[in-house]
Scaffold this active site. Structure first.
Site, PDB file in Angstrom:
ATOM      1  N   ASP A 162       0.823  -1.208   0.000  1.00 52.65           N
ATOM      2  CA  ASP A 162       0.000   0.000   0.000  1.00 52.65           C
ATOM      3  C   ASP A 162       0.859   1.261   0.000  1.00 52.65           C
ATOM      4  O   ASP A 162       1.795   1.375   0.792  1.00 52.65           O
ATOM      5  CB  ASP A 162      -0.882  -0.020   1.255  1.00 52.65           C
ATOM      6  CG  ASP A 162      -1.822   1.165   1.296  1.00 52.65           C
ATOM      7  OD1 ASP A 162      -2.669   1.250   0.408  1.00 52.65           O
ATOM      8  OD2 ASP A 162      -1.687   2.012   2.200  1.00 52.65           O
ATOM      9  N   GLU A 172       1.425  -1.022  -5.419  1.00 51.96           N
ATOM     10  CA  GLU A 172       0.301  -0.109  -5.600  1.00 51.96           C
ATOM     11  C   GLU A 172       0.864   1.295  -5.809  1.00 51.96           C
ATOM     12  O   GLU A 172       0.805   2.153  -4.934  1.00 51.96           O
ATOM     13  CB  GLU A 172      -0.640  -0.134  -4.383  1.00 51.96           C
ATOM     14  CG  GLU A 172      -1.957   0.599  -4.631  1.00 51.96           C
ATOM     15  CD  GLU A 172      -2.169   1.878  -3.819  1.00 51.96           C
ATOM     16  OE1 GLU A 172      -3.068   2.657  -4.172  1.00 51.96           O
ATOM     17  OE2 GLU A 172      -1.437   2.112  -2.836  1.00 51.96           O
TER      18      GLU A 172
END
Ligand code: GLC
Ligand code: GLC
Length: 640
Positions: free
Chosen positions: A286, A328
């Protein structure tokens, strides 16, 4: 200094004092073999990050202890999974791969009920399941779980850690790889590290970026962007208890970790191995672009961010090599590519394809998509894209302005147009979307909405317009056909398989109403599933159409490991690409992005096949009419 020699010396010293009591003889042999192979790389990476510190060796030794412990706590089953994956390292390139991302609560209620949904997933063909963050996090707003208070505890609304382990085993049995979030750029301000930092414990104030006054924050701000300008201006938050400014890239309760401190690297490695040992096969990194800060830069995509991720990757190779990383990085396409490497992130979201598929739907033109993919689609054949159309976040228009410029498109103007189009402010737009993160200084924003609503189904149903309903269904199938065929792991976003529309109920929830991304975080109810079983309903056509495409993908190896070639055609409404595998098989994909019939020169087929191809979707052979192939409104052909 001879790094290789120093790394060997260090390793020898570390091994002398390593606690071997937790490892059996055979495990120790495996661990040592991996450590010997991997340590020179790990040492070099960590030396770049922390070699200047007097306590470098201390943290190195601590890290190896952590790796040994992580390995010793890995179950037998996972250790054999490690072996299996090492023998088949490109497993994620198979045509059988099909991903889904879902929120546990919105999809099933809790972890136990999710297990009961495995047959639903299997029927769809899912082999990869990304569960949105399910860790302990603050009550009320927790950024959808992306503020983690304890990586080892499951959010009590969803179950507990044993439920998660049980689910992981059940998924494994069903051939579904579990994917979990590795939220490592920040913790919540309720994490025990943050709590200790608030108390003024200097061991832990060093875990974050904390400042007594505005001097340094103001200097940093000159070059930083704002990610959530609707929440707070700037990137720092005053904490009254600590009496300090804290770096908070995202929400004010998400505190950025300070990776210039090796204790943070070691601490997070420990948490990472805990997640790996739950039985997940991929970790979604993330917000990985933000992990390294450097004065005078954007503090995104810094070289040392890559060094850090490679070091984490190296730790996994030693202790849990079955687990791969998914990047990501929702940033400039050139920067996205830099995270993709067997030794960094084996998988990566493809935000460029995602954004430009929407761009092509709006403009009905495919030049920007085609030229951008020609420039940026190729990656290492040991890695794979994760191709998606929608996710839980907003859509940002992160295309390359230089590529646009060459086509006579002004990047900023075009972003403005796309925002207008997808928020329904542009005359004639089919889309129902919501603006997100409007920046009062720049006027910039991003777009939220469900796939079906953005593709026109919501407004077509509202106006009871059967022609537009039909077009919306075709758009939805068109974009899915691309992620299913272009190469990589197709990732469905839960609810999109049923054509779910925007859910506006968040506007009445105090913990959500300031974050419009909730419009596309939609509960998958039984009645939604029933609706998709009613023949003639739009949802039925979407779900059946999608299932057919999935079956074709899973039955034909050309959708798996193969090379993708993006093609130019003589028709600016058509997106075309070919796939070639090493057995000599070829697939040609033609997609019509317009609601009118389009023709494409049949030479494009002649270059690939001796005769005209067979369309796997209609199961008909395709014939040319005076050297032209005709595609109906939004039609896709998969020619083999
Ligand atoms: C990622 C997530 C997003 C979250 C952010 C901060 O971009 O996808 O939902 O807000 O990171 O964790
Ligand atoms: C920014 C970040 C991205 C995140 C998104 C959340 O675009 O770059 O990582 O998903 O914000 O809205």
């Amino acid at each position: 200094m001879n790094l290789l020699q120093e790394s060997q010396r260090s390793l020898n010293r570390i091994l002398i004092s390593l606690d071997r009591s937790q490892l059996s003889k055979s495990d120790m042999a495996v661990f040592e073999a991996r450590l010997n192979a991997e340590f020179p790389r790990l040492f070099e990476l960590l030396f770049q990050l922390y070699g200047h510190r007097y306590d470098f060796y201390y943290y190195l030794q601590q890290l190896v202890d952590t790796l040994a412990q992580g390995f010793s706590q890995r179950s037998r089953a996972l250790k054999s999974k490690d072996k299996k994956r090492l023998n088949d390292p490109n497993w994620y390139q198979s045509e059988n791969m099909l991903g889904m991302a879902c929120y546990v609560d919105l999809f099933a209620g809790d972890l136990t009920n999710l297990q009961a949904k495995i047959p639903y997933l299997k029927e769809l063909g899912i082999t990869y399941l990304h569960l949105m963050p399910l860790y302990d996090s603050p009550k009320g707003d927790s950024d959808g779980g992306y503020a983690v208070s304890d990586y080892r505890k499951v959010n009590e609304k969803l179950g507990d850690i044993d439920d998660l382990k049980t689910l992981a085993k059940a998924l494994e049995k069903s051939g579904i790889s579990l994917v979990l979030d590795f939220v490592f750029n920040h913790t919540s301000d309720e994490h025990r590290w943050a709590m200790a930092a608030k108390e003024g414990d200097s061991e832990y104030t060093d875990f974050y970026h904390m400042f007594d006054d505005r001097t340094l924050p103001d200097q940093y701000e000159h070059t930083l962007r704002e990610i959530f300008p609707q929440v707070r201006r700037g990137n720092f938050t005053w904490n009254e208890q600590a009496k300090k400014w804290v770096w908070t890239t995202f929400n004010s309760f998400q505190w950025d970790l300070n990776y210039s401190n090796p204790a943070v690297f070691n601490g997070i490695t420990d948490e990472m191995l805990f997640l790996a040992n739950l039985g997940c096969e991929a970790l979604r990194l993330d917000a990985l672009a933000f992990i390294w800060k450097e004065m005078g830069t954007t503090c995104e995509n810094q070289d040392k961010a890559h060094t850090l991720i490679q070091a984490f990757n190296s730790c996994l190779q030693i202790s849990a090599p079955a687990v791969v990383f998914k990047s990501e990085a929702i940033v400039h396409p050139d920067e996205v590519l830099k995270y993709i490497d067997k030794q960094e992130c084996q998988l990566s979201y493809n935000p460029l394809l995602m954004a430009l598929v929407w761009e092509s739907l709006a403009t009905r033109k495919t030049q920007l998509l085609t030229q951008s993919m020609r420039k940026s689609f190729a990656i290492s054949n040991q890695c794979a894209w994760v191709n998606y159309i929608r996710c839980h976040d907003d859509i940002g228009w992160t295309f390359d302005d230089d590529v646009a410029q060459q086509l006579g498109i002004n990047g900023n103007d075009h972003r403005y147009f796309l925002n207008q189009f997808y928020t329904g402010r542009f005359e004639g737009s089919f889309a129902s979307g919501v603006a997100f993160g409007e920046n009062p200084s720049t006027g910039d924003c991003r777009v939220c909405g469900s796939l079906a609503s953005l593709a026109g189904l919501e407004s077509a149903i509202e106006h009871n317009d059967s022609q537009n309903i039909d077009h919306a269904i075709k758009r939805i199938l068109l974009v899915h056909s691309i992620i299913l065929s272009i190469g990589g792991v197709p990732l469905l976003y839960s609810g999109d398989e049923l054509g779910l529309l925007n859910d506006y109920s968040y506007q009445h929830d105090d913990s959500k109403k300031h974050d419009d991304r909730w419009v596309n975080r939609i509960a998958v109810t039984d009645s939604a599933i029933d609706q998709a079983n009613i023949p003639q309903s739009a949802q039925y056509k979407i779900s059946q159409g999608l299932k057919t495409l999935i079956q074709i993908r899973q039955q034909n190896s050309i959708f798996g490991q193969a090379e993708t070639q993006i093609l130019e055609t003589n028709n600016g409404h058509i997106f075309a690409f070919a796939r070639h595998d090493n057995e000599g098989k070829t697939l040609l994909v033609l997609c019509n992005f317009s609601e009118f019939e389009q023709h494409v020169d049949s030479k494009i087929v002649d270059q690939l096949y001796s005769s005209l191809g067979h369309d796997l979707i209609t199961q008909q052979s395709v014939s040319s009419n005076q050297g032209q192939i005709a595609l109906q409104a939004y039609q896709v052909m998969w020619l083999a």
